[in-house]
Every structure is written in structure tokens, then in C-alpha cells.
Design a protein around this motif. Structure first.
Motif, short mmCIF file in Angstrom:
data_model
loop_
_atom_site.label_atom_id
_atom_site.label_comp_id
_atom_site.label_asym_id
_atom_site.label_seq_id
_atom_site.Cartn_x
_atom_site.Cartn_y
_atom_site.Cartn_z
N TYR A 142 16.81 29.83 18.33
CA TYR A 142 17.25 30.17 19.69
C TYR A 142 16.02 30.46 20.55
CZ TYR A 142 21.79 30.99 17.42
OH TYR A 142 22.96 30.86 16.69
N ILE A 143 16.06 30.01 21.80
CA ILE A 143 14.97 30.24 22.75
C ILE A 143 15.57 30.76 24.05
CG2 ILE A 143 12.98 29.24 23.93
CD1 ILE A 143 12.76 28.88 20.94
N THR A 144 15.02 31.85 24.59
CA THR A 144 15.44 32.29 25.91
C THR A 144 14.73 31.46 26.98
OG1 THR A 144 13.76 34.05 25.78
CG2 THR A 144 16.05 34.67 25.34
N GLU A 145 15.47 31.16 28.05
CA GLU A 145 14.93 30.38 29.17
C GLU A 145 15.28 31.10 30.48
OE1 GLU A 145 15.35 25.81 28.67
OE2 GLU A 145 17.19 26.71 27.86
N TRP A 146 14.29 31.27 31.34
CA TRP A 146 14.56 31.79 32.67
C TRP A 146 15.25 30.75 33.54
CZ3 TRP A 146 10.15 35.16 35.15
CH2 TRP A 146 10.06 36.38 34.47
N VAL A 147 14.98 29.49 33.30
CA VAL A 147 15.52 28.34 34.02
C VAL A 147 14.94 28.26 35.43
CG1 VAL A 147 17.56 27.06 34.76
CG2 VAL A 147 17.64 28.39 32.64
N LYS A 148 15.33 29.20 36.30
CA LYS A 148 14.80 29.25 37.66
C LYS A 148 14.90 30.67 38.17
CE LYS A 148 15.17 27.03 42.20
NZ LYS A 148 15.92 26.03 43.03
N TYR A 149 13.81 31.16 38.73
CA TYR A 149 13.78 32.55 39.18
C TYR A 149 14.89 32.81 40.20
CZ TYR A 149 12.10 37.01 40.96
OH TYR A 149 12.00 38.33 41.33
N GLY A 150 15.62 33.92 40.00
CA GLY A 150 16.70 34.29 40.90
C GLY A 150 18.05 33.74 40.49
N GLU A 151 18.07 32.86 39.48
CA GLU A 151 19.32 32.30 38.99
C GLU A 151 19.55 32.73 37.55
OE1 GLU A 151 19.38 28.09 39.53
OE2 GLU A 151 19.03 28.21 41.71
N PRO A 152 20.78 32.65 37.06
CA PRO A 152 21.06 33.06 35.68
C PRO A 152 20.24 32.28 34.66
CG PRO A 152 23.10 32.83 36.91
CD PRO A 152 22.01 32.27 37.77
N GLY A 153 19.68 32.99 33.71
CA GLY A 153 18.97 32.36 32.62
C GLY A 153 19.91 32.09 31.46
N ARG A 154 19.36 31.54 30.37
CA ARG A 154 20.21 31.12 29.27
C ARG A 154 19.46 31.21 27.94
NH1 ARG A 154 19.92 24.93 31.53
NH2 ARG A 154 17.95 24.33 30.50
N VAL A 155 20.21 31.00 26.88
CA VAL A 155 19.66 30.85 25.53
C VAL A 155 19.91 29.41 25.10
CG1 VAL A 155 19.84 31.53 23.12
CG2 VAL A 155 20.00 33.26 24.92
N ALA A 156 18.85 28.71 24.72
CA ALA A 156 18.98 27.35 24.21
C ALA A 156 19.10 27.39 22.69
CB ALA A 156 17.77 26.51 24.61
N VAL A 157 20.07 26.67 22.16
CA VAL A 157 20.26 26.54 20.71
C VAL A 157 19.51 25.28 20.27
CG1 VAL A 157 21.92 26.40 18.83
CG2 VAL A 157 22.53 27.62 20.95
N ILE A 158 18.57 25.44 19.34
CA ILE A 158 17.68 24.35 18.95
C ILE A 158 18.02 23.83 17.56
CG2 ILE A 158 15.28 23.64 18.64
CD1 ILE A 158 15.91 24.56 21.49
N ASP A 159 18.21 22.53 17.44
CA ASP A 159 18.34 21.85 16.15
C ASP A 159 16.93 21.60 15.62
OD1 ASP A 159 18.70 20.20 13.99
OD2 ASP A 159 19.73 18.60 15.10
N LEU A 160 16.57 22.29 14.54
CA LEU A 160 15.21 22.18 14.00
C LEU A 160 15.01 20.93 13.15
CD1 LEU A 160 14.49 25.90 13.05
CD2 LEU A 160 13.67 24.62 15.04
N ASN A 161 16.04 20.14 12.97
CA ASN A 161 15.90 18.87 12.26
C ASN A 161 15.70 17.72 13.24
OD1 ASN A 161 16.33 19.99 9.59
ND2 ASN A 161 18.46 20.25 10.19
N GLY A 162 16.50 17.69 14.30
CA GLY A 162 16.38 16.63 15.28
C GLY A 162 15.53 16.99 16.48
N TYR A 163 15.09 18.26 16.55
CA TYR A 163 14.25 18.74 17.66
C TYR A 163 14.94 18.50 19.00
CZ TYR A 163 10.95 18.42 13.80
OH TYR A 163 10.34 18.54 12.57
N THR A 164 16.19 18.95 19.08
CA THR A 164 16.97 18.80 20.29
C THR A 164 17.67 20.10 20.64
OG1 THR A 164 18.90 18.04 19.03
CG2 THR A 164 17.42 16.34 19.90
N VAL A 165 18.09 20.24 21.90
CA VAL A 165 18.93 21.35 22.35
C VAL A 165 20.38 20.94 22.15
CG1 VAL A 165 19.61 22.80 24.29
CG2 VAL A 165 17.21 22.11 24.03
N THR A 166 21.11 21.69 21.33
CA THR A 166 22.50 21.33 21.04
C THR A 166 23.48 22.08 21.93
OG1 THR A 166 22.65 23.03 19.30
CG2 THR A 166 21.96 20.80 18.64
#
Length: 367
Positions: A142-166
Motif C-alpha cells: 500500500y502507498i499513500t498518495e496526496w494526488v493533488k494539494y487541496g483535494e482528497p488523497g488516497r491509498v494505492a493498492v500495489i500488485d508486487l508481481n505485476g507492478y501495477t495499481v489494482t
């Protein structure tokens, strides 16, 4: 940042005995002795220093202090392991899990996944202002992301086998550090003064806990309870001086993670004119360390009041505790003007080592 996830190799015990503390200097080329059975030059006892670099430039880097090299630091080790390719712009965080390491580069908007023993890149994931990482298992992070200042941020779920955000999970403004405890992911959301609790089986939000203003840093103790360090809210006047009549002090809160997660206590710092930071924990996870008001403090997790006696009469841009020796590692970014400096102290505060690293050292990862 601070020490996040550690692993140790027993075969390095002989090297530990040789590594007498002393003042050391940097070397231009790696010269790290390798055990014949090692899987790479970093399959040994040592510590990575995370150097964020100067904002807007690809000067972020990793340094490595190896016990088997007699406590001599090697700089730019990622760059040297990857055909002279720079790591990136604002190296924010690094986590080691088994045979891989995750390196979060904030202003380059990416996650580098590397071999933990060689530092050679295995994959890159593009993200939006990523901050910190937590690894659930060999398949998922899991990675936290600010995305854009002043807007809601998120948590990205990462597939460590395919190196993608699921999947992405919206959690609120400016999410910072995150920890996994008892199958739950705890996320400090600094812009909304809360800790979001996510079920790691479903990747859905279970609950939200209100905490003191600007929660940023998390640590887990030996009881599997979660400590939350809030820096407090800073309010500015039109001329950018601080309005202390509206600024709030920082606080250290304890979350009981057993059963239904809940905040069980909060200790508020005495002044709103200094923000606490650099929360970390020792190897036995029964003692916390943090910076406040220009000093470094230590206290047992059983204490119900904040420590008022500093262990060091200074603060640091990065703070880490060696989980085996208890030695205190503190960094000075020197105003991001040239190389940073790392200081090493015994648990009683006696200085035993000092050395230069890359630009803007902000944390330590022990292996």
C-alpha cells in the motif's frame, strides 16, 4: 521518514565484532565485502540512509553504512547499481520486505521496486505525489498518495508481481504514514485529523478515528498497539508569521488495535510554538523516540505522560534506532546546501560516529 521495516542476517555476526565505532569518511566507489553465500552486496548487516535530495532536481539518493566495511559509508548506491541512473526527485520513504525493497519518490511520482540485495530495479509504478509505503505480503503493498494539494488523497493498492495499481481507496486530504497491524491498515490523514482503518482482506474502510491536529507519523509497539504523532495545526497571519493564538500544539495518541480499534489516550505537548516529529521505536518496541523543541526525547511505552528530560540536546531531520544495538542515528540536512551529515550515538547519548551522506537525509532503514 524514519526506520520502517528491518531484516537481519545472522551470518554477519563476525563482521559486527570487527565494526568498531570511529569517525569515517566517504568513498567514491562501493567497497563492501560480500560473504560468499550472500545474494548481493547488501545481503548483510548495515543501514540505508534515505536522502531526499533538492526539490525539483533528480538528486535524491541512497547511502549505505556497512558493518562489514568497518563502518565506512558508501554513497549513491542505487545509482551505481542501475547503470548510473539517478533515483529521482524527493526520495520520501523506503521499506524492505524479504528480498525486495520499495522506494517511494514523491516529486518523481513513482515507486521503485528493487532487489533488496543488489538494489537493481525490478519494476516501476507510476503514482500521484506518493508519500509512504507499507507491505502486507510478497504479493501486495500500500502507498499513500496526496494526488493533488487541496483535494482528497488516497491509498494505492500495489500488485508486487505485476507492478501495477489494482485499486485506490480515497481516505482524505494529505495522507501520510501507514502501518499494518492485525490484518488492518492504519492511515494517518494529516489534512483531516483522523486515522482511517482499512480491512486488508477487502481493501475497504472499516472505520475512522478522530485524533489531534495533523497526524503524520505512526509506530507499532510490542503490544501491537499503534502510536500516532500529530504535529499540531499551524495558522499563519497574512504576512506569513505564525498566529500562535490559533495554532494548536502537537500530541501523541495511543490506539488500541485489539477488537474494535479505538483511541485509548492522548498526551498533548506543552507548547504550540514547536511541532513534535520523527517518531520512531527501538528494536524491542518498548521505547519511543521523538524530536520536540530542538531536542530528542525517549520514553517507555508504559508512560502516561510525555518525557520532559531530553536524551540529546538537539533534533534531527531524520531519526532511527538500530534494532540490535540501540544506537541512535540522527541526520542533519544542512539546509539542503551540499551533503547532509549523519551522527551516531550510544543509547546513553554519547556520540560515537559522524559521516557525510547525500543531499537531505531524512531517514534510516536497517537490514
Amino acid at each position: 521518514m524514519k526506520q520502517l521495516h528491518t531484516f537481519r542476517k545472522l551470518f554477519a555476526a563476525a563482521a559486527i565484532a570487527v565494526a568498531a565505532f570511529g569517525f569515517t569518511s566517504c568513498e567514491d566507489e562501493p567497497n563492501i565485502p560480500i560473504n560468499p553465500e550472500a545474494r548481493g552486496p547488501y545481503d548483510q548487516r548495515g543501514v540505508f540512509i534515505v536522502n531526499e535530495g533538492n526539490y525539483g532536481t533528480p538528486t535524491g539518493s541512497l547511502s549505505y553504512l556497512s558493518d562489514s566495511a568497518g563502518h565506512t559509508v558508501q554513497n549513491d548506491v542505487f545509482k551505481k547499481a542501475n547503470s548510473n541512473r539517478p533515483l529521482g526527485d524527493v526520495v520520501q520513504d523506503m521499506v524492505i520486505f524479504e528480498d525486495r525493497a520499495l522506494i517511494v519518490i514523491n516529486n518523481s511520482n513513482k515507486l521503485e521496486i528493487v532487489d533488496a540485495y543488489t538494489l537493481k530495479t525490478q519494476g516501476v509504478v507510476n503514482l500521484a505525489q506518493p508519500r509512504y509505503a507499507a507491505v502486507l505480503n510478497k504479493n501486495k503493498a500500500y502507498i499513500t498518495e496526496w494526488v493533488k494539494y487541496g483535494e482528497p488523497g488516497r491509498v494505492a493498492v500495489i500488485d508486487l508481481n505485476g507492478y501495477t495499481v489494482t485499486k485506490t481507496i480515497t481516505v482524505g486530504q494529505m495522507p501520510e504514514q501507514l502501518k499494518i497491524v492485525n490484518g488492518r491498515l492504519y492511515v494517518a490523514v494529516s489534512g483531516d485529523n483522523k486515522v482511517v482503518v482499512i480491512n486488508t482482506n477487502t481493501d475497504a474502510i472499516e472505520t475512522t478515528l478522530d485524533v489531534a491536529d495533523s497526524p503524520r507519523e505512526l509506530e507499532v509497539d510490542v503490544r501491537n498497539n499503534l502510536w500516532v504523532l500529530s504535529s499540531g495545526k499551524t495558522v499563519y497571519n497574512p504576512d506569513w508569521t505564525v498566529d500562535y493564538s490559533k495554532t494548536t500544539p502537537g500530541a501523541l495518541s495511543l490506539i488500541n488495535t485489539a477488537g474494535d480499534a479505538a483511541v485509548s489516550s492522548t498526551m498533548t505537548f506543552g507548547s504550540n510554538q514547536s511541532s513534535p516529529g520523527q517518531l520512531t521505536v527501538n528494536g524491542t518496541k518498548d521505547r519511543l523516540y521523538f524530536n520536540y523543541n530542538g531536542k530528542t526525547y525517549s520514553q517507555q511505552i508504559s508512560n502516561n505522560t510525555l518525557s520532559t528530560t531530553p536524551i540529546l540536546d538537539r533534533s534531527f531531520s531524520g531519526l532511527g534506532i538500530d534494532p540490535e544495538t540501540g544506537n541512535i542515528y540522527g541526520s542533519d540536512n544542512n539546509g539542503f546546501s551540499g551533503d547532509g551529515t549523519v551522527f551516531v550515538y550510544k543509547p546513553d547519548g554519547t556520540k560515537v560516529n559522524v559521516f557525510k551522506v547525500g543531499v537531505g537525509p531524512n531517514g534510516f532503514v536497517f537490514n
